[in-house]
Design a protein around this motif. Sequence first.
Motif, PDB file in Angstrom:
ATOM      1  N   PRO A   5       0.765 -31.078 -49.424  1.00 34.67           N
ATOM      2  CA  PRO A   5       2.031 -31.628 -48.383  1.00 34.67           C
ATOM      3  C   PRO A   5       2.159 -32.909 -48.389  1.00 34.67           C
ATOM      4  N   ASN A   6       3.729 -33.065 -47.933  1.00 34.09           N
ATOM      5  CA  ASN A   6       4.734 -34.130 -48.186  1.00 34.09           C
ATOM      6  C   ASN A   6       4.295 -35.077 -47.072  1.00 34.09           C
ATOM      7  N   PHE A  13       3.750 -34.796 -40.316  1.00 31.12           N
ATOM      8  CA  PHE A  13       3.862 -35.902 -39.755  1.00 31.12           C
ATOM      9  C   PHE A  13       3.097 -35.315 -38.330  1.00 31.12           C
ATOM     10  N   LYS A  14       3.701 -34.140 -37.398  1.00 31.70           N
ATOM     11  CA  LYS A  14       3.710 -33.965 -36.489  1.00 31.70           C
ATOM     12  C   LYS A  14       1.934 -33.841 -35.871  1.00 31.70           C
ATOM     13  N   ASP A  19      -3.810 -34.972 -33.747  1.00 33.98           N
ATOM     14  CA  ASP A  19      -4.872 -36.168 -34.317  1.00 33.98           C
ATOM     15  C   ASP A  19      -5.376 -36.372 -33.997  1.00 33.98           C
ATOM     16  N   ILE A  20      -4.238 -37.860 -33.761  1.00 34.38           N
ATOM     17  CA  ILE A  20      -4.518 -39.476 -33.444  1.00 34.38           C
ATOM     18  C   ILE A  20      -4.125 -39.883 -32.054  1.00 34.38           C
ATOM     19  N   GLU A  29       3.031 -39.246 -27.604  1.00 35.27           N
ATOM     20  CA  GLU A  29       4.125 -38.518 -26.144  1.00 35.27           C
ATOM     21  C   GLU A  29       5.012 -38.254 -27.015  1.00 35.27           C
ATOM     22  N   ASP A  30       5.882 -39.479 -27.400  1.00 37.71           N
ATOM     23  CA  ASP A  30       6.589 -39.954 -28.009  1.00 37.71           C
ATOM     24  C   ASP A  30       6.898 -39.812 -29.567  1.00 37.71           C
ATOM     25  N   VAL A  31       6.477 -38.404 -30.444  1.00 41.72           N
ATOM     26  CA  VAL A  31       6.222 -38.696 -31.789  1.00 41.72           C
ATOM     27  C   VAL A  31       7.259 -38.942 -32.587  1.00 41.72           C
ATOM     28  N   ALA A  32       8.090 -38.188 -32.001  1.00 39.25           N
ATOM     29  CA  ALA A  32       9.514 -38.841 -32.927  1.00 39.25           C
ATOM     30  C   ALA A  32       9.925 -40.055 -33.263  1.00 39.25           C
ATOM     31  N   THR A  33      10.114 -40.911 -31.714  1.00 39.77           N
ATOM     32  CA  THR A  33       9.848 -42.540 -32.125  1.00 39.77           C
ATOM     33  C   THR A  33       8.771 -43.071 -33.596  1.00 39.77           C
ATOM     34  N   VAL A  34       7.498 -42.449 -32.828  1.00 38.95           N
ATOM     35  CA  VAL A  34       6.603 -42.254 -33.885  1.00 38.95           C
ATOM     36  C   VAL A  34       7.167 -42.423 -35.450  1.00 38.95           C
ATOM     37  N   TYR A  35       7.995 -41.729 -35.581  1.00 44.24           N
ATOM     38  CA  TYR A  35       8.360 -41.172 -36.905  1.00 44.24           C
ATOM     39  C   TYR A  35       9.750 -41.896 -37.622  1.00 44.24           C
TER      40      TYR A  35
END
Length: 97
Positions: A5-6, A13-14, A19-20, A29-35
């Motif tokens: 997958p891309n 990505f989520k 796993d990290i 907690e804020d995966v959207a900001t990391v993304y």
Amino acid sequence: MARGPNFIEWEEFKALMADIPTTRGKPYEDVATVYGDMSRLVVAWLACTSPEKLRDLYNELGWKGSGNTRAFHAAAKRWLELYHPDRCTVVSETDQA
């Protein structure tokens, strides 16, 4: 080479981020900001790297051909021009930067 997958797909990505752990060993907690941070960095890298260098890396990693490097370099440059003008020095297709 098998195609997975891309990486940039939000759900992929989520799932990877689940796993990290953070440096404190807790889940992000804020995966959207990391993304979003990753997206901006990738766009800057694509815009600031010549299509020739991107093509070289693409082939070095085993994906033969041009990999549409000119197209995503141009799209990244355009995104920066629209949303972050003067953020970084973009290179043209003929620059050897």
